[in-house]
Design an enzyme around this catalytic site. Sequence first.
Site, PDB file in Angstrom:
ATOM      1  N   ASP A 168     -11.641   1.966   3.298  1.00 33.60           N
ATOM      2  CA  ASP A 168     -11.680   0.479   3.211  1.00 33.60           C
ATOM      3  C   ASP A 168     -13.175   0.169   2.794  1.00 33.60           C
ATOM      4  O   ASP A 168     -13.383  -0.976   2.386  1.00 33.60           O
ATOM      5  CB  ASP A 168     -11.356  -0.028   4.512  1.00 33.60           C
ATOM      6  CG  ASP A 168      -9.702  -0.921   4.362  1.00 33.60           C
ATOM      7  OD1 ASP A 168      -9.374  -1.139   3.293  1.00 33.60           O
ATOM      8  OD2 ASP A 168      -9.483  -1.199   5.460  1.00 33.60           O
TER       9      ASP A 168
ATOM     10  N   LYS B  65       0.768  -1.076   0.026  1.00 28.08           N
ATOM     11  CA  LYS B  65      -0.235  -0.025   0.143  1.00 28.08           C
ATOM     12  C   LYS B  65       0.828   1.192   0.067  1.00 28.08           C
ATOM     13  O   LYS B  65       0.588   2.261  -0.748  1.00 28.08           O
ATOM     14  CB  LYS B  65      -0.981   0.013   1.228  1.00 28.08           C
ATOM     15  CG  LYS B  65      -2.268  -0.991   1.130  1.00 28.08           C
ATOM     16  CD  LYS B  65      -2.851  -1.363   2.378  1.00 28.08           C
ATOM     17  CE  LYS B  65      -3.600  -2.528   2.193  1.00 28.08           C
ATOM     18  NZ  LYS B  65      -4.444  -3.247   3.315  1.00 28.08           N
TER      19      LYS B  65
ATOM     20  N   GLN C 294      -5.040  -2.032   9.278  1.00 24.98           N
ATOM     21  CA  GLN C 294      -4.795  -3.263   8.651  1.00 24.98           C
ATOM     22  C   GLN C 294      -5.425  -4.517   9.407  1.00 24.98           C
ATOM     23  O   GLN C 294      -5.049  -4.430  10.853  1.00 24.98           O
ATOM     24  CB  GLN C 294      -3.230  -3.522   8.575  1.00 24.98           C
ATOM     25  CG  GLN C 294      -2.996  -4.827   7.655  1.00 24.98           C
ATOM     26  CD  GLN C 294      -3.496  -4.783   6.292  1.00 24.98           C
ATOM     27  OE1 GLN C 294      -3.419  -3.801   5.523  1.00 24.98           O
ATOM     28  NE2 GLN C 294      -4.037  -5.688   5.983  1.00 24.98           N
TER      29      GLN C 294
END
Length: 287
Positions: free
Chosen positions: A119, A52, A96
């Site tokens: 997300d 990322k 995460q």
Amino acid sequence: MAQIIDGKAISQAIKDEVKQEVESLSGQGITVTLAVIQVGDNPASTVYVNNKKKACAYTGIRSLSWHLPEDTRQEELLALIGELNGRADVNGILVQLPLPAHIDEDAVIDAISPAKDVDGFHPRSVGALCIGKPGFLPCTPAGIIELLKRSGIEIAGRECVMIGRSNIVGKPMALLLLRENGTVTVAHSRTDKLKEVAGRADILIVATGRAKMITADYVKPGASVIDVGMDRDENNKLCGDVDYESVSRIAGAITPVPGGVGPMTIAMLMKNCLQAARMQAEGGREA
């Protein structure tokens, strides 16, 4: 042999589009910024976070990173999220997953501001998806829609079968296929006559978490097969939930593992960050 759907090439095209738009915003004095939080040292999480960061560097998105120890208390993590929610220079927040067992993932997801939920996991984002309102889309399902569209695969009117019902892939994938006018069946480990159900699909999407579970006898000849799995086979070689060797002989199109769905998830994250920056620059109006 099936058409191979090249997720690397398609994701690269999306990142190039994002890069161009990030440069355009930069010319208006707007810097797009993503804050990434990792708790603990899960090896797979470390790989994902690094990927990322690389994508941010490529597209021109500023990346801020926090790597917290495994024993970080939930209250400390929630306090950091609260601080980032309040920072005008942070457009998107990504925590995460998975988190250590002592931290409630739902509480963490709920704590992220819906305006920075790149997300697409916040209940408000999920609700918007359910009723067709604008909002952040979960990156993997959104990436699969892009794979299909950019590969010239028609969704409208087609029989679509999603094997898997997780909150991250299965359920939102079914909703996005409905949005594209697909006729959708959600199947799972308790589905009766799974081979028959899967065998009806013009578009078969598989997220079971079981290496090479879907063999050629599950697949309708000419179907488009999207493999979301990321597993290891008996030789510890990376593979998907689909038995690529047998299925690729009868499918019309198929994604490889690696190089299929995986790169798309990160490309769509970059796209969500861009959307967040635009929304915030326009005073919070939905993009």
